[in-house]
Design a protein around this motif. Structure first.
Motif, PDB file in Angstrom:
ATOM      1  N   ARG A 210       0.823  -1.222   0.000  1.00 45.73           N
ATOM      2  CA  ARG A 210       0.000   0.000   0.000  1.00 45.73           C
ATOM      3  C   ARG A 210       0.852   1.265   0.000  1.00 45.73           C
ATOM      4  O   ARG A 210       0.496   2.286  -0.585  1.00 45.73           O
ATOM      5  CB  ARG A 210      -0.885  -0.043   1.248  1.00 45.73           C
ATOM      6  CG  ARG A 210      -1.755   1.157   1.478  1.00 45.73           C
ATOM      7  CD  ARG A 210      -3.153   0.901   0.982  1.00 45.73           C
ATOM      8  NE  ARG A 210      -4.041   2.005   1.152  1.00 45.73           N
ATOM      9  CZ  ARG A 210      -5.085   2.000   1.969  1.00 45.73           C
ATOM     10  NH1 ARG A 210      -5.319   0.942   2.710  1.00 45.73           N
ATOM     11  NH2 ARG A 210      -5.877   3.037   2.053  1.00 45.73           N
ATOM     12  N   LEU A 211       1.996   1.202   0.702  1.00 41.43           N
ATOM     13  CA  LEU A 211       2.814   2.411   0.876  1.00 41.43           C
ATOM     14  C   LEU A 211       3.989   2.469  -0.100  1.00 41.43           C
ATOM     15  O   LEU A 211       4.871   3.313   0.061  1.00 41.43           O
ATOM     16  CB  LEU A 211       3.338   2.481   2.322  1.00 41.43           C
ATOM     17  CG  LEU A 211       2.269   2.434   3.427  1.00 41.43           C
ATOM     18  CD1 LEU A 211       2.915   2.470   4.800  1.00 41.43           C
ATOM     19  CD2 LEU A 211       1.276   3.598   3.277  1.00 41.43           C
ATOM     20  N   SER A 212       3.986   1.571  -1.099  1.00 46.27           N
ATOM     21  CA  SER A 212       5.165   1.477  -1.968  1.00 46.27           C
ATOM     22  C   SER A 212       5.449   2.798  -2.704  1.00 46.27           C
ATOM     23  O   SER A 212       6.601   3.115  -2.980  1.00 46.27           O
ATOM     24  CB  SER A 212       5.045   0.317  -2.956  1.00 46.27           C
ATOM     25  OG  SER A 212       3.844   0.458  -3.664  1.00 46.27           O
ATOM     26  N   SER A 213       4.392   3.585  -2.973  1.00 44.89           N
ATOM     27  CA  SER A 213       4.654   4.841  -3.688  1.00 44.89           C
ATOM     28  C   SER A 213       5.337   5.874  -2.783  1.00 44.89           C
ATOM     29  O   SER A 213       5.768   6.921  -3.257  1.00 44.89           O
ATOM     30  CB  SER A 213       3.355   5.412  -4.261  1.00 44.89           C
ATOM     31  OG  SER A 213       2.424   5.567  -3.232  1.00 44.89           O
ATOM     32  N   TYR A 214       5.397   5.574  -1.474  1.00 46.84           N
ATOM     33  CA  TYR A 214       6.082   6.500  -0.553  1.00 46.84           C
ATOM     34  C   TYR A 214       7.444   5.956  -0.137  1.00 46.84           C
ATOM     35  O   TYR A 214       8.010   6.388   0.864  1.00 46.84           O
ATOM     36  CB  TYR A 214       5.238   6.744   0.698  1.00 46.84           C
ATOM     37  CG  TYR A 214       3.901   7.374   0.410  1.00 46.84           C
ATOM     38  CD1 TYR A 214       3.799   8.731   0.158  1.00 46.84           C
ATOM     39  CD2 TYR A 214       2.747   6.608   0.401  1.00 46.84           C
ATOM     40  CE1 TYR A 214       2.572   9.313  -0.100  1.00 46.84           C
ATOM     41  CE2 TYR A 214       1.511   7.180   0.150  1.00 46.84           C
ATOM     42  CZ  TYR A 214       1.433   8.531  -0.101  1.00 46.84           C
ATOM     43  OH  TYR A 214       0.222   9.103  -0.357  1.00 46.84           O
ATOM     44  N   ALA A 215       7.936   4.957  -0.890  1.00 45.25           N
ATOM     45  CA  ALA A 215       9.215   4.331  -0.534  1.00 45.25           C
ATOM     46  C   ALA A 215      10.255   5.426  -0.318  1.00 45.25           C
ATOM     47  O   ALA A 215      10.276   6.414  -1.050  1.00 45.25           O
ATOM     48  CB  ALA A 215       9.648   3.384  -1.637  1.00 45.25           C
ATOM     49  N   GLY A 216      11.073   5.237   0.699  1.00 45.75           N
ATOM     50  CA  GLY A 216      12.066   6.267   1.011  1.00 45.75           C
ATOM     51  C   GLY A 216      11.585   7.164   2.140  1.00 45.75           C
ATOM     52  O   GLY A 216      12.379   7.702   2.890  1.00 45.75           O
ATOM     53  N   ARG A 217      10.245   7.278   2.284  1.00 42.94           N
ATOM     54  CA  ARG A 217       9.707   8.085   3.391  1.00 42.94           C
ATOM     55  C   ARG A 217       9.072   7.212   4.459  1.00 42.94           C
ATOM     56  O   ARG A 217       8.665   7.706   5.503  1.00 42.94           O
ATOM     57  CB  ARG A 217       8.683   9.079   2.856  1.00 42.94           C
ATOM     58  CG  ARG A 217       9.323  10.187   2.006  1.00 42.94           C
ATOM     59  CD  ARG A 217       8.257  11.023   1.334  1.00 42.94           C
ATOM     60  NE  ARG A 217       7.313  11.528   2.305  1.00 42.94           N
ATOM     61  CZ  ARG A 217       6.050  11.880   2.039  1.00 42.94           C
ATOM     62  NH1 ARG A 217       5.590  11.776   0.807  1.00 42.94           N
ATOM     63  NH2 ARG A 217       5.257  12.305   2.979  1.00 42.94           N
ATOM     64  N   ALA A 218       8.921   5.908   4.154  1.00 42.99           N
ATOM     65  CA  ALA A 218       8.262   5.002   5.113  1.00 42.99           C
ATOM     66  C   ALA A 218       9.198   3.861   5.501  1.00 42.99           C
ATOM     67  O   ALA A 218       9.865   3.289   4.654  1.00 42.99           O
ATOM     68  CB  ALA A 218       6.988   4.437   4.497  1.00 42.99           C
ATOM     69  N   VAL A 219       9.239   3.583   6.796  1.00 38.88           N
ATOM     70  CA  VAL A 219      10.036   2.465   7.311  1.00 38.88           C
ATOM     71  C   VAL A 219       9.069   1.541   8.039  1.00 38.88           C
ATOM     72  O   VAL A 219       8.290   2.011   8.880  1.00 38.88           O
ATOM     73  CB  VAL A 219      11.089   2.971   8.334  1.00 38.88           C
ATOM     74  CG1 VAL A 219      11.914   1.819   8.883  1.00 38.88           C
ATOM     75  CG2 VAL A 219      11.979   4.031   7.728  1.00 38.88           C
ATOM     76  N   LEU A 220       9.079   0.254   7.724  1.00 40.73           N
ATOM     77  CA  LEU A 220       8.162  -0.687   8.378  1.00 40.73           C
ATOM     78  C   LEU A 220       8.957  -1.693   9.196  1.00 40.73           C
ATOM     79  O   LEU A 220       9.954  -2.247   8.723  1.00 40.73           O
ATOM     80  CB  LEU A 220       7.309  -1.403   7.326  1.00 40.73           C
ATOM     81  CG  LEU A 220       6.410  -0.486   6.488  1.00 40.73           C
ATOM     82  CD1 LEU A 220       5.693  -1.272   5.402  1.00 40.73           C
ATOM     83  CD2 LEU A 220       5.396   0.233   7.384  1.00 40.73           C
ATOM     84  N   VAL A 221       8.513  -1.915  10.422  1.00 41.55           N
ATOM     85  CA  VAL A 221       9.251  -2.814  11.322  1.00 41.55           C
ATOM     86  C   VAL A 221       8.295  -3.827  11.949  1.00 41.55           C
ATOM     87  O   VAL A 221       7.224  -3.448  12.454  1.00 41.55           O
ATOM     88  CB  VAL A 221       9.958  -2.006  12.448  1.00 41.55           C
ATOM     89  CG1 VAL A 221      10.670  -2.930  13.423  1.00 41.55           C
ATOM     90  CG2 VAL A 221      10.939  -1.001  11.864  1.00 41.55           C
ATOM     91  N   HIS A 222       8.692  -5.086  11.919  1.00 40.95           N
ATOM     92  CA  HIS A 222       7.900  -6.132  12.567  1.00 40.95           C
ATOM     93  C   HIS A 222       8.204  -6.109  14.061  1.00 40.95           C
ATOM     94  O   HIS A 222       9.244  -6.587  14.507  1.00 40.95           O
ATOM     95  CB  HIS A 222       8.260  -7.505  11.978  1.00 40.95           C
ATOM     96  CG  HIS A 222       7.496  -8.618  12.610  1.00 40.95           C
ATOM     97  ND1 HIS A 222       8.030  -9.861  12.844  1.00 40.95           N
ATOM     98  CD2 HIS A 222       6.225  -8.662  13.080  1.00 40.95           C
ATOM     99  CE1 HIS A 222       7.118 -10.625  13.416  1.00 40.95           C
ATOM    100  NE2 HIS A 222       6.021  -9.919  13.572  1.00 40.95           N
ATOM    101  N   SER A 223       7.284  -5.513  14.814  1.00 40.80           N
ATOM    102  CA  SER A 223       7.510  -5.419  16.259  1.00 40.80           C
ATOM    103  C   SER A 223       6.192  -5.102  16.948  1.00 40.80           C
ATOM    104  O   SER A 223       5.294  -4.494  16.359  1.00 40.80           O
ATOM    105  CB  SER A 223       8.502  -4.290  16.562  1.00 40.80           C
ATOM    106  OG  SER A 223       8.572  -4.044  17.953  1.00 40.80           O
ATOM    107  N   SER A 224       6.128  -5.466  18.211  1.00 37.00           N
ATOM    108  CA  SER A 224       5.013  -5.017  19.042  1.00 37.00           C
ATOM    109  C   SER A 224       5.283  -3.583  19.480  1.00 37.00           C
ATOM    110  O   SER A 224       6.440  -3.193  19.679  1.00 37.00           O
ATOM    111  CB  SER A 224       4.905  -5.900  20.285  1.00 37.00           C
ATOM    112  OG  SER A 224       4.042  -5.286  21.228  1.00 37.00           O
TER     113      SER A 224
END
Ligand SMILES: C[S@@+](CC[C@H](N)C(=O)[O-])C[C@H]1O[C@@H](n2cnc3c(N)ncnc32)[C@H](O)[C@@H]1O
Length: 306
Positions: free
Chosen positions: A65-79
């Motif tokens: 969903r956020l691929s067009s904002y690549a470079g501005r979004a960081v996603l982390v698998h965490s609680s």
């Protein structure tokens, strides 16, 4: 996963967080990425977003969903129980806004393999993070004593028939699937109104499996720690247990003194860390509820770091 997740109170969240270009925001429950996409759009061209989720499948949906904002979004698998640690490691300290949109997403509910839905048949799992070795809902219903089960259903589901349901579960176990459990609850309590009789039982098990209230309690003070002065927090709760916890926390953090009222002088050194925005929680409009019934019980609370 199928379907989409429609973000609840979308505009109210963006307004509450006062999203602006160049800001640094943390969506600690990024889910399908709906609110996150709104935050990234409203903070264009250079705002940044850190998204956390306990569920690897949700993160994958958010990544697409956020691929067009690549470079501005960081996603982390965490609680979000590790909010400070993740924010520090991702260079998001201090943050201008933090969002918690609690509970589960429509994507998780729609996937029978996750075991959240009583309307679909699937394994009694209910873990937000299936890679986590913690107990599944099946492990709880098949191992707890009748007293422990009744207490769990009463505490986390506010279920009036907790004892009767617990006894029926113990008499019928082992239970392995969502349909088995839902059918059993239907036999024990009669349906009143539109709410399915198993709703509270499923809510209670999900909260217990994921230690949701304990995790929220650990996370709230960390939000205060990560926010910059003037930064905003926005929390959406979907049931009275989590909203009560959020409300108490915000009330306490907005006071300079938290001594018991019977004390003649203040002995605590507490200083307010938050300013409440709005006296009442924001509720969805009738139109939003009609378009997205999941919004029905949502309550948004907003506060600003002093
Ligand atoms: C209601 S959904 C969020 C939806 C999102 N706001 C959107 O617009 O798509 C809640 C999400 O929080 C995640 N979650 C629940 N507990 C969590 C925790 N302790 N830490 C991180 N994520 C959590 C769930 O896996 C789920 O994806």
């Amino acid at each position: 996963m199928r379907g989409t997740h429609v973000p609840v109170l979308f505009q109210a969240v963006l307004d509450g967080l006062q999203v602006r270009p160049g800001g640094r925001y943390i969506d600690a429950t990024v889910g399908g990425g709906g609110h996150a996409a709104g935050i990234l759009a409203a903070s264009s061209p250079d705002g940044r977003l850190l998204g956390l989720d306990r569920d690897p499948a949700a993160l994958e949906t958010a990544r697409i969903r956020l691929s067009s904002y690549a470079g501005r979004a960081v996603l982390v698998h965490s609680s979000f129980a590790h909010l400070v640690e993740v924010a520090r490691a991702s260079h998001f300290l201090p943050a201008d806004g933090v969002l918690l949109d609690l509970g589960l997403s429509s994507l998780q509910l729609a996937d029978p393999t996750r075991g959240f839905a009583f309307m679909k048949d699937g394994p009694l799992d209910m873990r937000f993070d299936p890679t986590h070795s913690g107990p599944t809902a099946a492990a709880l219903v098949n191992s707890l004593s009748p007293e422990e089960l009744a207490s769990l259903l009463f505490r986390y589901g506010e279920e009036r028939h907790a004892r009767r349901i617990a006894e029926a579960i113990v008499a019928s176990r082992p239970l392995h699937t969502t349909r088995e459990l839902a059918a059993l609850v239907e036999q024990v309590i009669t349906r009143r109104g539109r709410i399915h009789p198993a709703t509270r039982t499923f809510q209670a098990l999900r909260i217990a499996v994921n230690a949701e209230l304990d995790t929220l309690e650990v996370a709230l003070p960390q939000i205060v720690d990560v926010l910059a002065p003037g930064g905003r927090l926005a929390v959406i709760g979907f049931h009275s247990l989590e909203d009560r916890l959020v409300k108490r926390f915000l009330r306490r953090e907005s006071r300079d003194c938290v001594c018991p009222p019977e004390l003649p002088v203040c002995t605590c050194d507490h200083r307010a860390t938050l300013r409440l925005i709005g006296r009442k929680p924001v509720r969805p409009s009738d139109d939003e509820i009609a378009a997205n019934p999941r919004a029905r019980s949502a309550r948004l609370r907003v506060a600003e770091r002093i």
